[in-house]
Motif scaffolding. Structure first.
Motif, PDB file in Angstrom:
ATOM      1  N   PRO A 135       0.327  -8.420 -11.437  1.00 53.54           N
ATOM      2  CA  PRO A 135      -0.720  -9.104 -10.670  1.00 53.54           C
ATOM      3  C   PRO A 135      -1.847  -8.159 -10.273  1.00 53.54           C
ATOM      4  CG  PRO A 135       1.135  -8.614  -9.267  1.00 53.54           C
ATOM      5  CD  PRO A 135       1.548  -8.207 -10.648  1.00 53.54           C
ATOM      6  N   ALA A 136      -3.060  -8.723 -10.253  1.00 56.80           N
ATOM      7  CA  ALA A 136      -4.218  -7.981  -9.772  1.00 56.80           C
ATOM      8  C   ALA A 136      -4.415  -8.251  -8.280  1.00 56.80           C
ATOM      9  CB  ALA A 136      -5.460  -8.386 -10.554  1.00 56.80           C
ATOM     10  N   GLY A 137      -5.205  -7.400  -7.643  1.00 54.42           N
ATOM     11  CA  GLY A 137      -5.499  -7.597  -6.232  1.00 54.42           C
ATOM     12  C   GLY A 137      -4.367  -7.235  -5.298  1.00 54.42           C
ATOM     13  N   VAL A 138      -3.426  -6.418  -5.759  1.00 54.23           N
ATOM     14  CA  VAL A 138      -2.295  -6.001  -4.937  1.00 54.23           C
ATOM     15  C   VAL A 138      -2.676  -4.731  -4.172  1.00 54.23           C
ATOM     16  CG1 VAL A 138       0.095  -5.249  -4.920  1.00 54.23           C
ATOM     17  CG2 VAL A 138      -0.653  -7.025  -6.522  1.00 54.23           C
ATOM     18  N   THR A 139      -2.456  -4.745  -2.866  1.00 53.37           N
ATOM     19  CA  THR A 139      -2.764  -3.591  -2.019  1.00 53.37           C
ATOM     20  C   THR A 139      -1.482  -2.869  -1.661  1.00 53.37           C
ATOM     21  OG1 THR A 139      -4.685  -4.700  -1.084  1.00 53.37           O
ATOM     22  CG2 THR A 139      -3.814  -2.812   0.133  1.00 53.37           C
ATOM     23  N   LEU A 140      -1.436  -1.568  -1.925  1.00 51.29           N
ATOM     24  CA  LEU A 140      -0.315  -0.727  -1.550  1.00 51.29           C
ATOM     25  C   LEU A 140      -0.777   0.188  -0.421  1.00 51.29           C
ATOM     26  CD1 LEU A 140       1.061   0.254  -5.067  1.00 51.29           C
ATOM     27  CD2 LEU A 140       1.971  -1.446  -3.511  1.00 51.29           C
ATOM     28  N   THR A 141      -0.017   0.199   0.659  1.00 54.45           N
ATOM     29  CA  THR A 141      -0.382   0.994   1.831  1.00 54.45           C
ATOM     30  C   THR A 141       0.646   2.090   2.028  1.00 54.45           C
ATOM     31  OG1 THR A 141      -1.321  -0.984   2.836  1.00 54.45           O
ATOM     32  CG2 THR A 141      -0.975   0.897   4.274  1.00 54.45           C
ATOM     33  N   LEU A 142       0.169   3.305   2.265  1.00 52.85           N
ATOM     34  CA  LEU A 142       1.027   4.467   2.433  1.00 52.85           C
ATOM     35  C   LEU A 142       1.080   4.834   3.922  1.00 52.85           C
ATOM     36  CD1 LEU A 142       2.659   6.714   0.982  1.00 52.85           C
ATOM     37  CD2 LEU A 142       0.570   8.077   0.999  1.00 52.85           C
ATOM     38  N   TYR A 143       2.323   4.944   4.473  1.00 48.00           N
ATOM     39  CA  TYR A 143       2.544   5.296   5.876  1.00 48.00           C
ATOM     40  C   TYR A 143       3.405   6.553   5.962  1.00 48.00           C
ATOM     41  CZ  TYR A 143       0.920   0.622   7.174  1.00 48.00           C
ATOM     42  OH  TYR A 143       0.186  -0.512   7.364  1.00 48.00           O
ATOM     43  N   GLN A 144       3.174   7.311   6.988  1.00 45.62           N
ATOM     44  CA  GLN A 144       4.051   8.428   7.332  1.00 45.62           C
ATOM     45  C   GLN A 144       4.225   8.432   8.851  1.00 45.62           C
ATOM     46  OE1 GLN A 144       2.640  12.426   6.683  1.00 45.62           O
ATOM     47  NE2 GLN A 144       4.714  13.203   6.386  1.00 45.62           N
ATOM     48  N   PRO A 194       3.172  -2.954  -0.053  1.00 44.58           N
ATOM     49  CA  PRO A 194       2.245  -3.696  -0.919  1.00 44.58           C
ATOM     50  C   PRO A 194       1.752  -4.966  -0.218  1.00 44.58           C
ATOM     51  CG  PRO A 194       4.491  -4.135  -1.597  1.00 44.58           C
ATOM     52  CD  PRO A 194       4.579  -3.153  -0.456  1.00 44.58           C
ATOM     53  N   LEU A 195       0.467  -5.273  -0.386  1.00 47.59           N
ATOM     54  CA  LEU A 195      -0.137  -6.469   0.184  1.00 47.59           C
ATOM     55  C   LEU A 195      -1.001  -7.148  -0.864  1.00 47.59           C
ATOM     56  CD1 LEU A 195      -1.317  -5.040   3.642  1.00 47.59           C
ATOM     57  CD2 LEU A 195       0.726  -6.394   3.191  1.00 47.59           C
ATOM     58  N   SER A 196      -1.049  -8.473  -0.803  1.00 46.76           N
ATOM     59  CA  SER A 196      -1.860  -9.230  -1.752  1.00 46.76           C
ATOM     60  C   SER A 196      -2.239 -10.561  -1.135  1.00 46.76           C
ATOM     61  CB  SER A 196      -1.088  -9.464  -3.066  1.00 46.76           C
ATOM     62  OG  SER A 196      -1.838 -10.307  -3.930  1.00 46.76           O
ATOM     63  N   ASP A 197      -3.349 -11.095  -1.587  1.00 50.75           N
ATOM     64  CA  ASP A 197      -3.790 -12.391  -1.085  1.00 50.75           C
ATOM     65  C   ASP A 197      -3.015 -13.542  -1.709  1.00 50.75           C
ATOM     66  OD1 ASP A 197      -5.660 -11.128   0.465  1.00 50.75           O
ATOM     67  OD2 ASP A 197      -7.264 -11.313  -1.033  1.00 50.75           O
ATOM     68  N   ILE A 198      -2.365 -13.309  -2.838  1.00 53.17           N
ATOM     69  CA  ILE A 198      -1.688 -14.411  -3.531  1.00 53.17           C
ATOM     70  C   ILE A 198      -0.253 -14.089  -3.912  1.00 53.17           C
ATOM     71  CG2 ILE A 198      -3.835 -15.363  -4.430  1.00 53.17           C
ATOM     72  CD1 ILE A 198      -3.230 -13.973  -7.097  1.00 53.17           C
ATOM     73  N   TRP A 199       0.193 -12.851  -3.725  1.00 47.35           N
ATOM     74  CA  TRP A 199       1.519 -12.445  -4.169  1.00 47.35           C
ATOM     75  C   TRP A 199       2.382 -12.033  -2.988  1.00 47.35           C
ATOM     76  CZ3 TRP A 199       2.762 -12.962  -9.292  1.00 47.35           C
ATOM     77  CH2 TRP A 199       1.701 -13.123 -10.180  1.00 47.35           C
ATOM     78  N   LEU A 200       3.691 -12.249  -3.138  1.00 44.42           N
ATOM     79  CA  LEU A 200       4.716 -11.718  -2.251  1.00 44.42           C
ATOM     80  C   LEU A 200       5.535 -10.697  -3.017  1.00 44.42           C
ATOM     81  CD1 LEU A 200       5.973 -15.006  -0.536  1.00 44.42           C
ATOM     82  CD2 LEU A 200       4.376 -13.315   0.373  1.00 44.42           C
ATOM     83  N   PHE A 201       6.082  -9.723  -2.313  1.00 44.17           N
ATOM     84  CA  PHE A 201       6.710  -8.593  -2.988  1.00 44.17           C
ATOM     85  C   PHE A 201       8.134  -8.390  -2.508  1.00 44.17           C
ATOM     86  CE2 PHE A 201       2.175  -7.899  -2.918  1.00 44.17           C
ATOM     87  CZ  PHE A 201       1.899  -7.566  -4.228  1.00 44.17           C
ATOM     88  N   GLU A 202       8.945  -7.942  -3.436  1.00 45.30           N
ATOM     89  CA  GLU A 202      10.333  -7.570  -3.157  1.00 45.30           C
ATOM     90  C   GLU A 202      10.568  -6.177  -3.726  1.00 45.30           C
ATOM     91  OE1 GLU A 202      12.978 -10.422  -4.742  1.00 45.30           O
ATOM     92  OE2 GLU A 202      12.214 -12.086  -3.529  1.00 45.30           O
ATOM     93  N   PRO A 203      10.970  -5.227  -2.891  1.00 45.27           N
ATOM     94  CA  PRO A 203      11.068  -5.335  -1.429  1.00 45.27           C
ATOM     95  C   PRO A 203       9.682  -5.350  -0.781  1.00 45.27           C
ATOM     96  CG  PRO A 203      11.473  -3.079  -2.104  1.00 45.27           C
ATOM     97  CD  PRO A 203      11.315  -3.866  -3.375  1.00 45.27           C
ATOM     98  N   ASP A 204       9.627  -5.611   0.527  1.00 48.81           N
ATOM     99  CA  ASP A 204       8.320  -5.655   1.191  1.00 48.81           C
ATOM    100  C   ASP A 204       7.755  -4.260   1.404  1.00 48.81           C
ATOM    101  OD1 ASP A 204      10.155  -4.856   3.037  1.00 48.81           O
ATOM    102  OD2 ASP A 204       9.431  -6.142   4.658  1.00 48.81           O
TER     103      ASP A 204
END
Length: 701
Positions: A135-144, A194-204
């Motif tokens: 999928p396109a438009g997927v946002t991945l966010t990095l945390y520490q 990962p974040l997206s306007d149209i997709w859900l992700f496993e794992p979150d």
């Protein structure tokens, strides 16, 4: 260490030799705060046109490198690290002139290691191998440590990879999957969401720890599923209405909950309608039920039967009630065409009340206030959606009020007292009016008819125990007369039962004795311990704490520490009953010095001395004295005691004879006296003879 020195000397010698032959050496270090493999890092010298001139590797021990430059000109010294390794700077632009450039001046050109990269891919559900694209438009966010570091987002055209100096990074499309990378340091832990306007992700999200030894271990995979979208609208359109989405409760969701058809659901998301009345939620999991509610002030929404998420909207109506020149009017609003409960309100100083959020229908409105009648008496109102109706009433005064206050004699307000206004004279048939005092003791008697006279009367409230102390209200049977205006400043006073007794005592005595006196208060039934004790200081007055007005018996006692061997005095007492509010008593305390009798005291001292001396002799000489005492005891018992008895009898008989002789020969006093003495002497002689005769046998023995 030896290898490092050898390598450094070789490189240094090489540079010097070449420099002498117009060959310039450009060198420096690969620096890192963490342990990395310097050997895998390459350094390349290229021209401005990108033509490679020389490539070398960093020393495996300390990361040192050296590149020879044979010709003057413009060059680029570029670092070639493994994929995913980040350095600053990534290259140096050089202008070799043989005089002022960094290489000619032997300045180190150092590259500083910043971190490792993270690579991952997002694939569509059902295609774990990546076949079919991701999928396109997927946002991945990095945390520490719960701190956001970076984000990356896929684009349809596959844009370049951005560095971690920016907050947002983009994924690149590579065949059937989307990939991206982050720069990170070795052995650091990160969380990727990962974040997206149209997709859900496993794992979150995923948690990884970077490793410089194996970049493959830094890969993160997410499985994308197309989410459920809930779209709805309002008709007619209503903008900026609050839309709430509820679902079956889970532990991690909001605590706000509602009951839907017997099932508890909690708030999941909240949104607002657009200008055209539409709204949307998603992506959502399609494995759970959802419920939508819409709210907006001044509107009511009803769900359409054809759709769970579309609503009919109705703008609510309002009624503005205006009553001039009077406040406190009670208004009652009811409806006969909808399920609205009756609504009430009271006008303020403006004389206006606004009833809002009313649905269309027929309404009944009625104003009520004692002392007034209204025109019209009530109003029938028909409301349509969005109506704003103004209804006016005219008020006419037909009765008046009496304002007053009830306090105690010391002006303390009395709370909760009931006052009745009873009509008298020709107004005896009018209704009795009552009022209750507020916290300030104030009351208002309403609906008093003009032209009537009333008697104000206190009525006790049996449920209030504090009112049992009140005996009456003064003035009794206060008469008021009502005309065409309100009455003010009616002041009534309460007469209460006495509850306490004040006791004052005055002691009349000499000044030197005052500081030594105490007055104690006892209850007659408890004489063992005093209730109160007052010690006099410099004043002859004593003041006691209040006693209860209980008709019990008490007594006061004056006590003094003066020695009774020096002074003679009386400690007075006063008995009283606590049946008056104030009691005053006076004590007279007159101590006197004792008079010392010297002769009596001396005689007593001699007697005590003689007795003490006899006791001492008896103790130390008992062996000598004891036989003597035994002999004396025998003599007294056998001889002395009988003689004393006979002598006493003889004296008694002689006295009786003398009395008879005196009676017979009372004519000559001298003769009687001689006779008496004679009798007395004869008797004495007889006693002596008798005693002698009784001793002789004892002597013979």
């Amino acid at each position: 260490m030896l290898q490092f020195l050898i390598l450094f000397l070789i490189c240094f010698s090489y540079g010097k030799t070449q420099q002498n032959s117009d060959v310039i050496g450009c060198g420096g270090f690969i620096k890192s705060e963490t342990d990395i493999n310097y050997k895998v890092v390459r350094i390349q010298l290229i021209t401005k046109d990108g033509i490679p001139i020389y490539t070398t590797e960093a020393a495996p021990i300390n990361g040192y490198y050296m590149i020879p430059v044979y010709e003057h000109g413009e060059y680029i010294l570029k670092l070639l690290p493994p994929s995913g390794w980040s350095f600053e700077p990534s290259q140096f632009e050089l202008n070799i002139d043989g005089e002022t450039d960094s290489c000619t001046l032997n300045h180190d050109l150092n590259f500083v290691f910043k971190g490792f990269g993270l690579a991952g891919r997002v694939i569509s559900a059902g295609s774990t191998s990546g076949i079919g694209g991701g999928p396109a438009g997927v946002t991945l966010t990095l945390y520490q440590d719960d701190k956001k570091l970076n984000e990356t987002k896929s684009k349809a055209d596959g844009t370049n990879l951005k560095q971690n100096s920016e907050f947002t990074l983009d994924l690149q499309k590579e065949k059937t999957k989307w990939i991206g990378s982050f720069w990170a340091k070795n052995n650091e832990q990160y969380s990727i969401f990962p974040l997206s306007d149209i997709w859900l992700f496993e794992p979150d999200h995923n948690i990884i720890t970077t490793s410089s030894d194996n970049c493959q271990s830094n890969q993160v995979k997410f499985l994308a599923r197309r989410g459920l979208f809930i779209n709805g609208s309002t008709h007619p359109p209503v903008a900026d209405a609050n839309v709430s989405l509820y679902t079956i409760s889970t532990e991690n969701e909001h605590e706000q909950s509602i009951d839907i058809d017997g099932q508890t659901m909690t708030l999941l998301l909240s949104s607002w309608t657009n200008s055209d009345g539409t709204y949307s939620f998603g992506p959502l999991s399609n494995t759970r039920p959802y419920h939508v509610t819409i709210r907006k002030l001044g509107h009511v929404f009803t769900r359409k039967t054809s759709s769970l998420y579309d609503f009919n909207s109705e703008k609510l109506a309002s009624i503005l009630v205006q009553i001039k020149d009077v406040d406190g009017v009670f208004l009652l609003l009811t409806s006969s065409t909808n399920n609205m409960r009756r609504r009430t309100a009271t006008t303020d100083s403006t004389g206006e009340v606004l009833f809002e959020d009313l649905q269309s229908g027929n309404y009944y409105l009625r104003p009520q206030l004692r002392e007034y009648k209204f025109q019209p008496e009530d109003a029938q109102i028909e409301l349509k959606s969005g109506d704003e109706i103004i209804t006016k009433f005219q008020a006419e005064r037909i009765a008046y009020s009496c304002y007053g206050q009830i306090t105690s004699i010391n002006n303390e307000p009395e709370f909760g007292l009931i006052v009745d206004a009873i009509g008298i004279d020709h107004c005896e048939s009018v209704t009795r009016e009552s009022a209750k005092t507020d916290i300030n003791g104030q009351f208002r008697l309403r609906a008093l008819e003009p032209g009537c006279r009333y008697r104000l009367q206190y009525r006790s409230n049996p449920s209030d125990s504090t009112q049992t102390e009140i005996l009456e209200i003064e003035p009794k049977n206060k008469i008021i007369e009502v005309s065409d205006r309100d009455l003010y400043d009616i002041h009534l006073y309460t007469i209460k039962r006495p509850t306490d007794v004040d006791i004052n005592v005055f002691v009349e005595t000499q000044t030197q004795f005052i500081n030594q006196l105490k007055i104690k208060l006892y209850k007659s039934s408890q004489r063992e311990s005093p209730i109160q004790t007052v010690t006099l200081t410099n004043s002859p007055f004593a003041y006691f704490n209040q006693l209860p007005f209980d008709n019990e018996s008490y007594f006061l006692r004056l006590e003094s520490p003066l020695s009774t061997s020096v002074y003679t005095y009386i400690q007075p007492e006063i008995i009283f009953t606590a049946n008056q509010t104030f009691l005053f008593f006076t004590f007279n305390f007159e101590p006197r010095l004792r008079i010392y009798d010297g002769e009596t005291g001396l005689t007593g001292s001699y007697s005590a001395f003689i007795i003490a001396l006899l006791i001492i002799i008896l103790v130390f000489k008992y062996e000598t004295i004891l036989p003597f005492l035994r002999s004396s005891y025998g003599y007294s018992r056998e001889i002395l005691l009988p003689n004393i008895v006979r002598t006493s009898s003889s004296l008694l008989s002689s006295t009786q004879t003398n009395e008879q002789t005196v009676k017979v020969s009372s004519s000559t006093s001298s003769l009687n006296t001689m006779g008496t003495k004679t009798v007395t002497n004869t008797n004495n002689d007889n006693l002596g003879l008798t005693n002698d005769s009784k001793r002789r046998p004892r002597v013979a023995d």
